[in-house]
Design a protein around this motif. Structure first.
Motif, PDB file in Angstrom:
ATOM      1  N   ALA A 179      -8.342   1.866  11.267  1.00  0.00           N
ATOM      2  CA  ALA A 179      -7.496   2.542  12.189  1.00  0.00           C
ATOM      3  C   ALA A 179      -6.232   3.520  11.319  1.00  0.00           C
ATOM      4  O   ALA A 179      -5.342   4.068  12.409  1.00  0.00           O
ATOM      5  N   GLY A 180      -6.307   3.342   9.616  1.00  0.00           N
ATOM      6  CA  GLY A 180      -6.089   4.426   9.072  1.00  0.00           C
ATOM      7  C   GLY A 180      -4.356   3.573   9.201  1.00  0.00           C
ATOM      8  O   GLY A 180      -3.488   4.108   8.804  1.00  0.00           O
ATOM      9  N   GLY A 205      -8.032 -14.796   9.569  1.00  0.00           N
ATOM     10  CA  GLY A 205      -7.669 -14.031  10.757  1.00  0.00           C
ATOM     11  C   GLY A 205      -6.689 -13.028   9.960  1.00  0.00           C
ATOM     12  O   GLY A 205      -6.705 -11.167  10.456  1.00  0.00           O
ATOM     13  N   VAL A 206      -5.497 -13.048   9.065  1.00  0.00           N
ATOM     14  CA  VAL A 206      -5.203 -11.702   7.940  1.00  0.00           C
ATOM     15  C   VAL A 206      -6.024 -11.136   7.402  1.00  0.00           C
ATOM     16  O   VAL A 206      -5.709  -9.096   7.601  1.00  0.00           O
ATOM     17  N   LEU A 207      -7.003 -11.434   7.595  1.00  0.00           N
ATOM     18  CA  LEU A 207      -8.142 -10.648   6.605  1.00  0.00           C
ATOM     19  C   LEU A 207      -8.649  -9.592   7.717  1.00  0.00           C
ATOM     20  O   LEU A 207      -9.607  -8.611   7.694  1.00  0.00           O
ATOM     21  N   TRP A 208      -9.601 -10.100   8.541  1.00  0.00           N
ATOM     22  CA  TRP A 208      -9.750  -8.902  10.083  1.00  0.00           C
ATOM     23  C   TRP A 208      -8.516  -8.191  10.745  1.00  0.00           C
ATOM     24  O   TRP A 208      -9.522  -7.309  11.031  1.00  0.00           O
ATOM     25  N   THR A 209      -7.048  -8.738  10.332  1.00  0.00           N
ATOM     26  CA  THR A 209      -6.329  -7.694  11.034  1.00  0.00           C
ATOM     27  C   THR A 209      -5.484  -6.380  10.117  1.00  0.00           C
ATOM     28  O   THR A 209      -5.988  -5.546  10.235  1.00  0.00           O
ATOM     29  N   LEU A 210      -6.114  -7.134   8.475  1.00  0.00           N
ATOM     30  CA  LEU A 210      -5.948  -6.025   7.989  1.00  0.00           C
ATOM     31  C   LEU A 210      -7.194  -4.870   7.372  1.00  0.00           C
ATOM     32  O   LEU A 210      -7.634  -3.678   7.353  1.00  0.00           O
ATOM     33  N   HIS A 211      -8.691  -5.401   7.909  1.00  0.00           N
ATOM     34  CA  HIS A 211      -9.579  -4.774   7.949  1.00  0.00           C
ATOM     35  C   HIS A 211      -9.755  -3.734   9.326  1.00  0.00           C
ATOM     36  O   HIS A 211      -9.445  -2.867   8.765  1.00  0.00           O
ATOM     37  N   ARG A 212      -8.804  -4.039  10.631  1.00  0.00           N
ATOM     38  CA  ARG A 212      -8.702  -3.827  12.084  1.00  0.00           C
ATOM     39  C   ARG A 212      -7.947  -2.474  11.011  1.00  0.00           C
ATOM     40  O   ARG A 212      -7.953  -1.358  11.642  1.00  0.00           O
ATOM     41  N   ALA A 213      -6.803  -3.006  10.778  1.00  0.00           N
ATOM     42  CA  ALA A 213      -5.450  -2.017  10.287  1.00  0.00           C
ATOM     43  C   ALA A 213      -6.206  -0.682   9.338  1.00  0.00           C
ATOM     44  O   ALA A 213      -5.838   0.362   9.576  1.00  0.00           O
ATOM     45  N   THR A 262       0.842  -1.625  -0.068  1.00  0.00           N
ATOM     46  CA  THR A 262      -0.158  -0.282  -0.162  1.00  0.00           C
ATOM     47  C   THR A 262       0.914   1.187   0.019  1.00  0.00           C
ATOM     48  O   THR A 262      -0.294   1.794  -0.188  1.00  0.00           O
ATOM     49  N   GLU A 263       1.971   1.294   0.691  1.00  0.00           N
ATOM     50  CA  GLU A 263       2.986   2.582   0.598  1.00  0.00           C
ATOM     51  C   GLU A 263       3.884   2.434  -0.647  1.00  0.00           C
ATOM     52  O   GLU A 263       3.749   3.843  -1.607  1.00  0.00           O
TER      53      GLU A 263
END
Length: 322
Positions: free
Chosen positions: A169-170, A158-166, A145-146
């Motif tokens: 959170a911006g 778990g990766v999906l949920w973590t990335l959604h949270r990220a 993304t950078e």
């Protein structure tokens, strides 16, 4: 593309079969998906397995030659198999054409030390094994993304949920879209709804789902669906070109993915597989042209989403606790 509407579409062989007394059963309006993409349209296109800048260039050139509209181009080997310069080149090439670029995140089942995926039961599948594999996926996501990548492919809940949270959170951009891989695609409406709530913006379903299965899913979720119209052999090798119009009617909003059967696997890609990768990238685009021609012949090529559109619309999410 023509302006034919879905209601004016004819079904394959309909007139001849009717004339011979083999009447086609009437379509049930209740089977049709009520959903569409934001901004209009019920289907988009995707060319998968463009494994680097060179394969991408071949696919884009062939798409121009054959007039194949493309909404999304995806890659399967992973962010970690590309240099920064290669990612940047792919971002720029797709950006010039307003095509969404989707790169796969991190380590996953078949490429780490876990042997269970090679057993008859397939064990834990292609998911991220342990904390370090999840961390690798997140590292890939931040790096991609950078560099300007706006869509990330994931093969682990778990990766999906973590990335959604990220994303919430911006930590990664808010307009990043998350796409669930065919490697873990859900096969029932309850599971599909869970992926949507975990943060998926499009969900790849296996290509062996029946038309009734698609209708069942659409009764509980409007999240965009990805489906191989022709699946790679390691995903079944199914070819469903003659069903494209009905797949759209039942499964919209739907990404038509133009895969390729009877071709060796190319993941993870390296230059030792260059000729095969370039040849298959070109042929995937041609398969797309064949599917779109079928839609046109049947008067069912209307309702394509505008080129350049990529967002999924309003979706249902699990609450993120503080």
């Amino acid at each position: 593309m023509t302006d034919a509407s879905a209601t004016a579409a004819r079904r394959p062989g309909e007139q001849v079969l009717t004339a011979l007394g083999l009447n086609v059963p009437a379509l049930d309006p209740a089977d049709a998906s009520p959903h569409s993409f934001p901004g209009g349209g019920r289907w988009r296109t995707e060319i998968p397995s463009c494994e680097g800048p060179e394969a991408l260039a071949v696919a884009l050139k062939e798409a121009s030659r054959l007039d194949v509209p493309i909404h999304r181009i995806s890659q399967g080997s992973g962010v970690w198999m590309l240099t920064d310069a290669e990612i940047t080149e792919m971002v720029e090439a797709t950006g010039e054409r307003d095509i969404e670029l989707c790169l796969f995140t991190g380590p996953r089942g078949t490429w780490d030390i876990g042997g269970s995926t090679r057993t008859d039961s397939r064990g834990a599948g292609l998911r991220a094994r342990g904390h370090d594999a999840v961390a690798g996926c997140i590292e890939d996501a931040i790096r991609a993304t950078e560099l300007g990548v706006k869509c990330l492919l994931v093969a682990d809940e778990g990766v999906l949920w973590t990335l959604h949270r990220a994303r919430a959170a911006g930590i990664i951009p808010a307009d990043t879209t998350l796409k669930v891989s065919a490697l873990i695609g859900p096969v029932n409406p309850a599971a599909y709804a869970v992926y949507e709530r975990l943060g998926a913006d499009s969900v790849n379903v296996p290509s062996d789902l029946t038309l009734d299965h698609l209708t069942e899913i659409r009764r509980v979720s409007g999240a965009p669906m990805d489906m191989y119209i022709e699946a790679p052999d390691d995903l079944g090798g199914y070819v469903r070109m003659y069903e494209v119009a009905e797949l759209i009617r039942r499964g919209a909003p739907l990404y038509l993915k133009f895969g390729l059967s009877k071709a060796p696997g190319i993941y993870p890609y390296g230059h030792h597989m260059r000729e095969l990768t370039l040849a298959t990238a070109k042929e995937r685009v041609r398969r797309g042209r064949l599917a779109l021609d079928l839609l046109a012949r049947h008067g069912a090529d209307g309702d394509m989403a505008p080129l350049g559109s990529r967002m999924p619309g309003d979706l249902q999410r699990f609450e993120i606790s503080s």
